[in-house]
Design a protein around this motif. Structure first.
Motif, PDB file in Angstrom:
ATOM      1  N   GLU A   1       0.856  -1.188   0.000  1.00  0.00           N
ATOM      2  CA  GLU A   1       0.000   0.000   0.000  1.00  0.00           C
ATOM      3  C   GLU A   1       0.898   1.247   0.000  1.00  0.00           C
ATOM      4  O   GLU A   1       1.947   1.274   0.632  1.00  0.00           O
ATOM      5  CB  GLU A   1      -0.898   0.023   1.246  1.00  0.00           C
ATOM      6  CG  GLU A   1      -1.537  -1.313   1.612  1.00  0.00           C
ATOM      7  CD  GLU A   1      -2.509  -1.845   0.569  1.00  0.00           C
ATOM      8  OE1 GLU A   1      -3.401  -1.088   0.177  1.00  0.00           O
ATOM      9  OE2 GLU A   1      -2.359  -3.016   0.156  1.00  0.00           O
TER      10      GLU A   1
ATOM     11  N   GLU B   1      -5.343  -6.085 -11.464  1.00  0.00           N
ATOM     12  CA  GLU B   1      -5.878  -7.228 -10.722  1.00  0.00           C
ATOM     13  C   GLU B   1      -6.103  -6.862  -9.264  1.00  0.00           C
ATOM     14  O   GLU B   1      -5.326  -6.079  -8.717  1.00  0.00           O
ATOM     15  CB  GLU B   1      -4.895  -8.397 -10.790  1.00  0.00           C
ATOM     16  CG  GLU B   1      -4.832  -9.017 -12.170  1.00  0.00           C
ATOM     17  CD  GLU B   1      -4.607 -10.511 -12.121  1.00  0.00           C
ATOM     18  OE1 GLU B   1      -4.092 -11.011 -11.107  1.00  0.00           O
ATOM     19  OE2 GLU B   1      -4.965 -11.170 -13.091  1.00  0.00           O
ATOM     20  N   PRO B   2      -7.081  -7.465  -8.564  1.00  0.00           N
ATOM     21  CA  PRO B   2      -8.091  -8.274  -9.213  1.00  0.00           C
ATOM     22  C   PRO B   2      -8.905  -7.386 -10.139  1.00  0.00           C
ATOM     23  O   PRO B   2      -9.171  -6.233  -9.805  1.00  0.00           O
ATOM     24  CB  PRO B   2      -8.960  -8.797  -8.060  1.00  0.00           C
ATOM     25  CG  PRO B   2      -8.310  -8.360  -6.782  1.00  0.00           C
ATOM     26  CD  PRO B   2      -7.308  -7.317  -7.115  1.00  0.00           C
TER      27      PRO B   2
ATOM     28  N   TYR C   1      -0.156 -11.602  -0.437  1.00  0.00           N
ATOM     29  CA  TYR C   1      -1.311 -11.265   0.421  1.00  0.00           C
ATOM     30  C   TYR C   1      -1.990 -12.517   0.985  1.00  0.00           C
ATOM     31  O   TYR C   1      -2.229 -12.592   2.190  1.00  0.00           O
ATOM     32  CB  TYR C   1      -2.326 -10.409  -0.351  1.00  0.00           C
ATOM     33  CG  TYR C   1      -1.882  -8.977  -0.521  1.00  0.00           C
ATOM     34  CD1 TYR C   1      -0.978  -8.615  -1.515  1.00  0.00           C
ATOM     35  CD2 TYR C   1      -2.349  -7.975   0.325  1.00  0.00           C
ATOM     36  CE1 TYR C   1      -0.557  -7.311  -1.671  1.00  0.00           C
ATOM     37  CE2 TYR C   1      -1.932  -6.650   0.174  1.00  0.00           C
ATOM     38  CZ  TYR C   1      -1.042  -6.333  -0.823  1.00  0.00           C
ATOM     39  OH  TYR C   1      -0.622  -5.026  -0.966  1.00  0.00           O
ATOM     40  N   GLN C   2      -2.337 -13.479   0.096  1.00  0.00           N
ATOM     41  CA  GLN C   2      -3.036 -14.663   0.615  1.00  0.00           C
ATOM     42  C   GLN C   2      -2.043 -15.657   1.239  1.00  0.00           C
ATOM     43  O   GLN C   2      -2.377 -16.326   2.210  1.00  0.00           O
ATOM     44  CB  GLN C   2      -3.844 -15.338  -0.508  1.00  0.00           C
ATOM     45  CG  GLN C   2      -5.168 -14.652  -0.833  1.00  0.00           C
ATOM     46  CD  GLN C   2      -5.007 -13.270  -1.458  1.00  0.00           C
ATOM     47  OE1 GLN C   2      -4.228 -13.102  -2.400  1.00  0.00           O
ATOM     48  NE2 GLN C   2      -5.716 -12.278  -0.926  1.00  0.00           N
TER      49      GLN C   2
ATOM     50  N   ARG D   1      -8.536 -14.008 -11.959  1.00  0.00           N
ATOM     51  CA  ARG D   1      -7.318 -14.082 -12.793  1.00  0.00           C
ATOM     52  C   ARG D   1      -7.505 -15.029 -13.975  1.00  0.00           C
ATOM     53  O   ARG D   1      -7.027 -14.746 -15.080  1.00  0.00           O
ATOM     54  CB  ARG D   1      -6.133 -14.511 -11.912  1.00  0.00           C
ATOM     55  CG  ARG D   1      -4.796 -14.571 -12.635  1.00  0.00           C
ATOM     56  CD  ARG D   1      -3.630 -14.655 -11.662  1.00  0.00           C
ATOM     57  NE  ARG D   1      -3.628 -13.520 -10.760  1.00  0.00           N
ATOM     58  CZ  ARG D   1      -3.614 -13.596  -9.424  1.00  0.00           C
ATOM     59  NH1 ARG D   1      -3.554 -14.765  -8.830  1.00  0.00           N
ATOM     60  NH2 ARG D   1      -3.633 -12.511  -8.679  1.00  0.00           N
TER      61      ARG D   1
ATOM     62  N   LYS E   1       2.140   3.028  -7.071  1.00  0.00           N
ATOM     63  CA  LYS E   1       1.946   2.255  -8.302  1.00  0.00           C
ATOM     64  C   LYS E   1       1.313   3.090  -9.419  1.00  0.00           C
ATOM     65  O   LYS E   1       1.682   2.941 -10.569  1.00  0.00           O
ATOM     66  CB  LYS E   1       1.076   1.022  -8.031  1.00  0.00           C
ATOM     67  CG  LYS E   1       1.842  -0.134  -7.423  1.00  0.00           C
ATOM     68  CD  LYS E   1       1.035  -1.428  -7.467  1.00  0.00           C
ATOM     69  CE  LYS E   1      -0.149  -1.380  -6.535  1.00  0.00           C
ATOM     70  NZ  LYS E   1      -1.439  -1.433  -7.165  1.00  0.00           N
TER      71      LYS E   1
ATOM     72  N   LEU F   1     -13.004  -6.501  -2.147  1.00  0.00           N
ATOM     73  CA  LEU F   1     -12.443  -5.279  -1.543  1.00  0.00           C
ATOM     74  C   LEU F   1     -13.495  -4.336  -0.980  1.00  0.00           C
ATOM     75  O   LEU F   1     -13.283  -3.712   0.061  1.00  0.00           O
ATOM     76  CB  LEU F   1     -11.583  -4.542  -2.574  1.00  0.00           C
ATOM     77  CG  LEU F   1     -10.344  -5.290  -3.066  1.00  0.00           C
ATOM     78  CD1 LEU F   1      -9.618  -4.478  -4.119  1.00  0.00           C
ATOM     79  CD2 LEU F   1      -9.401  -5.634  -1.908  1.00  0.00           C
TER      80      LEU F   1
ATOM     81  N   SER G   1      -0.891 -12.666  -4.958  1.00  0.00           N
ATOM     82  CA  SER G   1      -1.569 -13.755  -4.235  1.00  0.00           C
ATOM     83  C   SER G   1      -0.593 -14.447  -3.283  1.00  0.00           C
ATOM     84  O   SER G   1      -0.955 -14.798  -2.150  1.00  0.00           O
ATOM     85  CB  SER G   1      -2.140 -14.786  -5.210  1.00  0.00           C
ATOM     86  OG  SER G   1      -3.060 -14.176  -6.072  1.00  0.00           O
TER      87      SER G   1
ATOM     88  N   VAL H   1      -9.681 -14.542  -5.995  1.00  0.00           N
ATOM     89  CA  VAL H   1      -8.674 -13.825  -6.801  1.00  0.00           C
ATOM     90  C   VAL H   1      -8.228 -14.681  -7.988  1.00  0.00           C
ATOM     91  O   VAL H   1      -7.980 -14.164  -9.079  1.00  0.00           O
ATOM     92  CB  VAL H   1      -7.449 -13.271  -6.010  1.00  0.00           C
ATOM     93  CG1 VAL H   1      -7.852 -12.153  -5.084  1.00  0.00           C
ATOM     94  CG2 VAL H   1      -6.672 -14.330  -5.302  1.00  0.00           C
TER      95      VAL H   1
ATOM     96  N   PHE I   1      -0.316  -8.936 -10.252  1.00  0.00           N
ATOM     97  CA  PHE I   1      -0.612 -10.245 -10.856  1.00  0.00           C
ATOM     98  C   PHE I   1      -0.383 -11.306  -9.777  1.00  0.00           C
ATOM     99  O   PHE I   1      -0.526 -11.002  -8.583  1.00  0.00           O
ATOM    100  CB  PHE I   1       0.252 -10.447 -12.128  1.00  0.00           C
ATOM    101  CG  PHE I   1      -0.265 -11.512 -13.047  1.00  0.00           C
ATOM    102  CD1 PHE I   1      -1.527 -11.431 -13.614  1.00  0.00           C
ATOM    103  CD2 PHE I   1       0.516 -12.640 -13.351  1.00  0.00           C
ATOM    104  CE1 PHE I   1      -2.009 -12.417 -14.457  1.00  0.00           C
ATOM    105  CE2 PHE I   1       0.046 -13.634 -14.195  1.00  0.00           C
ATOM    106  CZ  PHE I   1      -1.215 -13.521 -14.746  1.00  0.00           C
TER     107      PHE I   1
END
Ligand code: TMP
Length: 222
Positions: free
Chosen positions: A18, A45-46, A114-115, A84, A22, A60, A111, A80, A107
């Protein structure tokens, strides 16, 4: 045998936590590619298709009814990847086949970060989904890296209503950053680490320099 992952030299992703800057970087890259005569498809993405953008909103910015239901880490990961799988088939692969450059704001590395890092899901599961549902890797990934506290201070100044993921605590974002950095260290051929503690002009100059070096490497005679 599980399906293979293919790197495409005209597929470029931009990653970061964050408040890493970007948006400014994306615009600078797009302009640089245009100025050098390349057609660019800019996507994110997502999202990136109507269906995938709906999934993005579910993850989100859910409405009150959906937000009242806790979203499991497992469901978040599968959502997600559902987004994708659509994005790759509907937008990215067709654009690459037309000869365009594709620039994606995030992309699959997100994942893992974050996941995988943030939510604690197994990277092996993510890798399996990546091979089976995606099959595609960027040729070049620019990672905008900045200290979590610095990035959050920037994002807080901008976001009046943080989304579901922005509302996570600092330890979540420390884990996200650690996974991004670890992935960059493990795959130096694909990743360029950009110091995003610089001001916006500095970040833009760094990403454009990385793109120029990539173009020179991939198309030495252009
Ligand atoms: P952004 O477009 O402002 O970066 O927001 C996208 C958010 O979605 C960001 O918090 C990261 C998150 N995200 C995941 O958790 N997993 C993913 O695979 C992707 C692509 C994004």
């Amino acid at each position: 045998m599980s399906p293979a992952l293919h790197r495409h030299p005209r597929f470029i992703s931009l990653e970061g936590g964050e408040g890493a800057g970007k948006s400014t970087a994306i615009n600078a890259i797009r302009e640089a590619l245009h100025a050098r005569g390349h057609e660019v498809v800019l996507t994110r993405e997502p999202g990136g298709t109507p269906l995938a953008e709906r999934i993005r909103a579910l993850i989100l910015t859910p409405d009150e009814e959906v937000a009242a239901e806790p979203l499991s880490a497992e469901a978040e990961l599968l959502l997600v990847f559902a987004a994708r799988a659509q994005h790759v088939r509907q937008v990215i692969q067709p654009a690459l086949r037309r000869g365009c450059y594709v620039l994606s704001d995030r992309f699959t590395d997100s994942s893992y970060a974050y996941q995988g890092g943030g939510r604690g899901l197994e990277p092996e599961w993510i890798a399996d989904l990546e091979r089976r549902a995606v099959g595609l890797l960027p040729g070049l990934t620019l990672l905008l890296d900045v200290d979590v506290a610095v990035g959050r201070a920037r994002a807080n100044g901008r976001d009046l209503w943080p989304d579901r993921i922005e509302s996570e605590q600092d330890d979540f974002f420390q884990r996200v950053r650690a996974v991004f950095r670890q992935r960059a260290a493990q795959d130096p051929a694909r990743f360029r680490l950009i110091d995003a503690s610089q001001d916006q002009a500095g970040v833009a100059a760094s990403v454009v320099a990385a793109i120029d070096a990539w173009l020179a490497q991939e198309h030495p005679r252009d």
